[in-house]
Design a protein around this motif. Structure first.
Motif, PDB file in Angstrom:
ATOM      1  N   GLU A 282       0.840  -1.207   0.000  1.00  0.00           N
ATOM      2  CA  GLU A 282       0.000   0.000   0.000  1.00  0.00           C
ATOM      3  C   GLU A 282       0.871   1.252   0.000  1.00  0.00           C
ATOM      4  OE1 GLU A 282      -4.118   0.254   2.036  1.00  0.00           O
ATOM      5  OE2 GLU A 282      -2.709   1.183   3.442  1.00  0.00           O
ATOM      6  N   PHE A 283       0.508   2.197  -0.869  1.00  0.00           N
ATOM      7  CA  PHE A 283       1.222   3.466  -0.974  1.00  0.00           C
ATOM      8  C   PHE A 283       0.247   4.618  -0.781  1.00  0.00           C
ATOM      9  CE2 PHE A 283       3.638   0.404  -3.346  1.00  0.00           C
ATOM     10  CZ  PHE A 283       4.975   0.724  -3.116  1.00  0.00           C
ATOM     11  N   VAL A 284       0.754   5.741  -0.285  1.00  0.00           N
ATOM     12  CA  VAL A 284      -0.058   6.958  -0.173  1.00  0.00           C
ATOM     13  C   VAL A 284       0.622   8.063  -0.973  1.00  0.00           C
ATOM     14  CG1 VAL A 284      -1.141   6.452   2.043  1.00  0.00           C
ATOM     15  CG2 VAL A 284       1.121   7.516   2.002  1.00  0.00           C
ATOM     16  N   ILE A 285      -0.189   8.873  -1.625  1.00  0.00           N
ATOM     17  CA  ILE A 285       0.345  10.007  -2.398  1.00  0.00           C
ATOM     18  C   ILE A 285      -0.391  11.263  -1.968  1.00  0.00           C
ATOM     19  CG2 ILE A 285       0.867  10.936  -4.675  1.00  0.00           C
ATOM     20  CD1 ILE A 285       0.486   8.155  -5.835  1.00  0.00           C
ATOM     21  N   LEU A 286       0.365  12.256  -1.513  1.00  0.00           N
ATOM     22  CA  LEU A 286      -0.186  13.559  -1.169  1.00  0.00           C
ATOM     23  C   LEU A 286       0.080  14.505  -2.337  1.00  0.00           C
ATOM     24  CD1 LEU A 286       1.028  13.781   2.532  1.00  0.00           C
ATOM     25  CD2 LEU A 286      -1.363  13.704   1.800  1.00  0.00           C
ATOM     26  N   PHE A 287      -0.984  15.009  -2.936  1.00  0.00           N
ATOM     27  CA  PHE A 287      -0.864  15.937  -4.068  1.00  0.00           C
ATOM     28  C   PHE A 287      -1.094  17.360  -3.557  1.00  0.00           C
ATOM     29  CE2 PHE A 287      -2.205  11.933  -5.992  1.00  0.00           C
ATOM     30  CZ  PHE A 287      -1.312  11.813  -7.044  1.00  0.00           C
ATOM     31  N   THR A 288      -0.241  18.275  -3.971  1.00  0.00           N
ATOM     32  CA  THR A 288      -0.389  19.675  -3.553  1.00  0.00           C
ATOM     33  C   THR A 288      -0.440  20.588  -4.767  1.00  0.00           C
ATOM     34  OG1 THR A 288       2.000  20.031  -3.429  1.00  0.00           O
ATOM     35  CG2 THR A 288       0.916  19.217  -1.437  1.00  0.00           C
ATOM     36  N   GLU A 289      -1.099  21.720  -4.594  1.00  0.00           N
ATOM     37  CA  GLU A 289      -1.155  22.762  -5.629  1.00  0.00           C
ATOM     38  C   GLU A 289      -1.717  22.256  -6.953  1.00  0.00           C
ATOM     39  OE1 GLU A 289      -0.811  25.720  -4.843  1.00  0.00           O
ATOM     40  OE2 GLU A 289       0.062  25.436  -2.868  1.00  0.00           O
ATOM     41  N   LYS A 290      -2.680  21.348  -6.883  1.00  0.00           N
ATOM     42  CA  LYS A 290      -3.356  20.863  -8.096  1.00  0.00           C
ATOM     43  C   LYS A 290      -4.849  20.872  -7.854  1.00  0.00           C
ATOM     44  CE  LYS A 290       0.276  17.751  -9.832  1.00  0.00           C
ATOM     45  NZ  LYS A 290       1.317  18.074  -8.847  1.00  0.00           N
ATOM     46  N   SER A 291      -5.609  21.093  -8.923  1.00  0.00           N
ATOM     47  CA  SER A 291      -7.062  21.024  -8.808  1.00  0.00           C
ATOM     48  C   SER A 291      -7.488  19.567  -8.672  1.00  0.00           C
ATOM     49  CB  SER A 291      -7.720  21.640 -10.043  1.00  0.00           C
ATOM     50  OG  SER A 291      -7.460  20.830 -11.192  1.00  0.00           O
ATOM     51  N   PHE A 292      -8.744  19.377  -8.244  1.00  0.00           N
ATOM     52  CA  PHE A 292      -9.237  18.012  -8.083  1.00  0.00           C
ATOM     53  C   PHE A 292      -9.200  17.256  -9.411  1.00  0.00           C
ATOM     54  CE2 PHE A 292     -12.554  14.796  -8.036  1.00  0.00           C
ATOM     55  CZ  PHE A 292     -12.238  14.102  -6.883  1.00  0.00           C
ATOM     56  N   GLN A 293      -9.571  17.920 -10.485  1.00  0.00           N
ATOM     57  CA  GLN A 293      -9.601  17.249 -11.783  1.00  0.00           C
ATOM     58  C   GLN A 293      -8.182  16.859 -12.221  1.00  0.00           C
ATOM     59  OE1 GLN A 293     -12.492  16.405 -13.483  1.00  0.00           O
ATOM     60  NE2 GLN A 293     -11.033  15.166 -14.651  1.00  0.00           N
ATOM     61  N   GLU A 294      -7.221  17.728 -11.979  1.00  0.00           N
ATOM     62  CA  GLU A 294      -5.827  17.411 -12.323  1.00  0.00           C
ATOM     63  C   GLU A 294      -5.333  16.208 -11.545  1.00  0.00           C
ATOM     64  OE1 GLU A 294      -3.875  21.735 -13.498  1.00  0.00           O
ATOM     65  OE2 GLU A 294      -4.141  21.236 -11.388  1.00  0.00           O
ATOM     66  N   VAL A 295      -5.686  16.157 -10.275  1.00  0.00           N
ATOM     67  CA  VAL A 295      -5.267  15.024  -9.440  1.00  0.00           C
ATOM     68  C   VAL A 295      -5.921  13.737  -9.922  1.00  0.00           C
ATOM     69  CG1 VAL A 295      -5.363  14.036  -7.123  1.00  0.00           C
ATOM     70  CG2 VAL A 295      -4.766  16.449  -7.421  1.00  0.00           C
ATOM     71  N   TYR A 296      -7.200  13.801 -10.203  1.00  0.00           N
ATOM     72  CA  TYR A 296      -7.919  12.597 -10.668  1.00  0.00           C
ATOM     73  C   TYR A 296      -7.313  12.088 -11.981  1.00  0.00           C
ATOM     74  CZ  TYR A 296     -11.596   9.522 -12.343  1.00  0.00           C
ATOM     75  OH  TYR A 296     -12.283   8.419 -12.823  1.00  0.00           O
ATOM     76  N   ASP A 297      -7.051  12.982 -12.910  1.00  0.00           N
ATOM     77  CA  ASP A 297      -6.462  12.571 -14.192  1.00  0.00           C
ATOM     78  C   ASP A 297      -5.080  11.958 -13.986  1.00  0.00           C
ATOM     79  OD1 ASP A 297      -8.709  13.508 -15.471  1.00  0.00           O
ATOM     80  OD2 ASP A 297      -7.809  15.428 -16.050  1.00  0.00           O
ATOM     81  N   LEU A 298      -4.333  12.508 -13.062  1.00  0.00           N
ATOM     82  CA  LEU A 298      -2.991  12.006 -12.793  1.00  0.00           C
ATOM     83  C   LEU A 298      -3.043  10.620 -12.151  1.00  0.00           C
ATOM     84  CD1 LEU A 298       0.004  12.555 -12.921  1.00  0.00           C
ATOM     85  CD2 LEU A 298      -0.163  13.836 -10.789  1.00  0.00           C
ATOM     86  N   VAL A 299      -3.966  10.446 -11.230  1.00  0.00           N
ATOM     87  CA  VAL A 299      -4.141   9.136 -10.583  1.00  0.00           C
ATOM     88  C   VAL A 299      -4.538   8.085 -11.619  1.00  0.00           C
ATOM     89  CG1 VAL A 299      -5.640   7.842  -9.011  1.00  0.00           C
ATOM     90  CG2 VAL A 299      -4.611  10.011  -8.273  1.00  0.00           C
ATOM     91  N   GLU A 300      -5.448   8.436 -12.500  1.00  0.00           N
ATOM     92  CA  GLU A 300      -5.859   7.504 -13.550  1.00  0.00           C
ATOM     93  C   GLU A 300      -4.694   7.192 -14.495  1.00  0.00           C
ATOM     94  OE1 GLU A 300      -9.328   6.009 -14.661  1.00  0.00           O
ATOM     95  OE2 GLU A 300      -8.562   5.815 -12.613  1.00  0.00           O
ATOM     96  N   ASP A 301      -3.869   8.172 -14.760  1.00  0.00           N
ATOM     97  CA  ASP A 301      -2.700   7.946 -15.617  1.00  0.00           C
ATOM     98  C   ASP A 301      -1.745   6.955 -14.957  1.00  0.00           C
ATOM     99  OD1 ASP A 301      -1.009   8.270 -17.774  1.00  0.00           O
ATOM    100  OD2 ASP A 301      -0.010  10.032 -16.932  1.00  0.00           O
ATOM    101  N   ILE A 302      -1.539   7.114 -13.649  1.00  0.00           N
ATOM    102  CA  ILE A 302      -0.682   6.177 -12.912  1.00  0.00           C
ATOM    103  C   ILE A 302      -1.270   4.766 -12.951  1.00  0.00           C
ATOM    104  CG2 ILE A 302       0.207   5.578 -10.616  1.00  0.00           C
ATOM    105  CD1 ILE A 302       0.331   8.599 -10.026  1.00  0.00           C
ATOM    106  N   ARG A 303      -2.573   4.674 -12.699  1.00  0.00           N
ATOM    107  CA  ARG A 303      -3.234   3.359 -12.673  1.00  0.00           C
ATOM    108  C   ARG A 303      -3.116   2.663 -14.023  1.00  0.00           C
ATOM    109  NH1 ARG A 303      -7.841   1.265 -14.305  1.00  0.00           N
ATOM    110  NH2 ARG A 303      -8.632   3.266 -15.066  1.00  0.00           N
ATOM    111  N   LYS A 304      -3.353   3.377 -15.101  1.00  0.00           N
ATOM    112  CA  LYS A 304      -3.291   2.774 -16.436  1.00  0.00           C
ATOM    113  C   LYS A 304      -1.861   2.409 -16.819  1.00  0.00           C
ATOM    114  CE  LYS A 304      -7.394   5.306 -18.000  1.00  0.00           C
ATOM    115  NZ  LYS A 304      -7.893   6.404 -18.869  1.00  0.00           N
ATOM    116  N   GLU A 305      -0.902   3.249 -16.451  1.00  0.00           N
ATOM    117  CA  GLU A 305       0.500   2.963 -16.750  1.00  0.00           C
ATOM    118  C   GLU A 305       0.952   1.688 -16.041  1.00  0.00           C
ATOM    119  OE1 GLU A 305       4.361   3.835 -18.388  1.00  0.00           O
ATOM    120  OE2 GLU A 305       2.433   4.827 -18.746  1.00  0.00           O
TER     121      GLU A 305
END
Length: 369
Positions: A282-305
């Protein structure tokens, strides 16, 4: 032991020393005009012998020194010591009747001490001795007035000044050695402290932060988010069916999978984001200075990669991950931030895996921004 040259701001000190020589030159000219008012020598003769001639000689010496310092890249220190010697030689030669001016010959020795190098001091002593010998040989008045005892006294004074100069340099170099040793010890301690701090906060297997570091940073970031000065989101990532990976391929293969998954996640996150191994798979990622949509897109990019990556340790198979994502709002509290993200992860794991589920309370708050 060979110590480095005192090159720190040496150019500035050379300039100051040269300016000091100019000041000495101007003062000597001013004093000559004062002596003109009280001397018994005829004015025309006094001006020719004691003003025009020495002024021209010393001015020429200083101009040559200026040109040399400005256009020669090396040996500025030797140029300045030589300049000081020629200036004092000129003043002493012109005013041979004033025996006390002979002590000006020791001025180059004092200048050489500024450089804290024995070879510069030895050069100054040598050139001072040559200047004194030249005065005795070239100026008959000084040779006549200077007795053997007087010459011996000057030689002894030269030795005394030289001894003092060597003592100052020895003490200065001793202090420098101590300071350098202390500096190196402090640097070594600082590096060791940084490394120990990094080791204490880093997970050795995945090269991400560890559980302890996560809590430390989470507390700090949550405090900023409560003040409204920071956007903060938490994503909890868990590798799907990781126990099966270990049971089928072994723990060594499982470690390889953890390293690769962490590497992909690190490559996708920014320098202001924080990723840590929370425990196990299990890993945790704290995202800062990003909008919710930017974070969601980034998380999905990580998951798909991660889902598309193949692992040699698994005979070319892949693994997937599930995410629970939550947005922090002021007043939520750090425990609630994790609790809601963990609940979203639980939902993702029990609704098919390999997906991202957004915490409902966090989603509502984020959409309302």
């Amino acid at each position: 032991m060979s110590l480095p040259s005192f090159s720190v701001r040496q150019e500035r000190w050379n300039r100051l020393l040269l300016q000091g020589c100019w000041i000495v030159f101007l003062l000597s000219v001013a004093l000559e005009f004062l002596f003109l008012q009280v001397t018994e020598v005829p004015p025309a003769q006094f001006i020719a012998l004691y003003i025009v001639r020495p002024t021209a000689i010393m001015g020429t010496i200083l101009l040559v020194a200026e040109i040399s310092v400005r256009y020669l890249s090396k040996h500025h220190d030797y140029i300045l010591i030589t300049t000081a010697t020629l200036l004092t030689f000129t003043v002493t030669f012109v005013h041979s009747s004033l025996e006390y001016l002979l002590f000006l010959l020791f001025f180059p020795i004092l200048i050489s001490i500024f450089y804290f190098q024995y070879k510069k001091l030895l050069y100054a002593i040598l050139i001072t001795g040559i200047a004194f010998a030249a005065l005795l040989a070239m100026n008959g008045e000084i040779g006549e007035r200077m007795s053997t005892a007087g010459s011996l006294t000057m030689a002894i004074i030269l030795l005394v000044y030289s001894g003092i100069g060597f003592g100052i340099l020895a003490r200065g170099r001793e202090i420098l050695t101590h300071l350098r040793s202390s500096y190196e010890s402090n640097q070594e301690l600082l590096v060791r402290t940084i490394l120990m701090d990094k080791l204490a906060k880093t997970d050795a297997l995945t090269d991400t932060y560890n559980h302890m570091a996560y809590h430390e940073y989470k507390d700090h970031l949550a405090a900023q988010a409560d003040n409204g000065t920071l956007q903060l989101h938490l994503a909890i990532m868990d590798i799907d069916n990781f126990k099966k990976v270990n049971d089928t391929f072994g723990h060594k293969a499982g470690d390889a999978v953890l390293r690769k998954v962490a590497s992909i996640a690190r490559s996708k996150t920014g320098s202001n984001d924080f990723i840590a191994r929370y425990g196990g798979e299990e890993f945790v990622i704290l995202f800062t200075e990003k909008s919710f949509q930017e974070v969601y897109d980034l998380v999905e990019d990580i998951r798909k990669e991660i889902a598309s990556a193949l692992h040699d340790a698994l005979d070319g198979s892949n693994v997937t991950v599930s995410f629970g994502l939550n947005a922090y709002v002021p007043g939520m509290g750090k425990e609630e931030l994790f609790k809601l993200a963990d609940a979203a992860l639980y939902e993702a794991k029990h609704s098919g895996k390999n997906r991202t589920v957004i915490a409902k309370a966090g989603q509502a708050a984020a959409m309302g921004r």
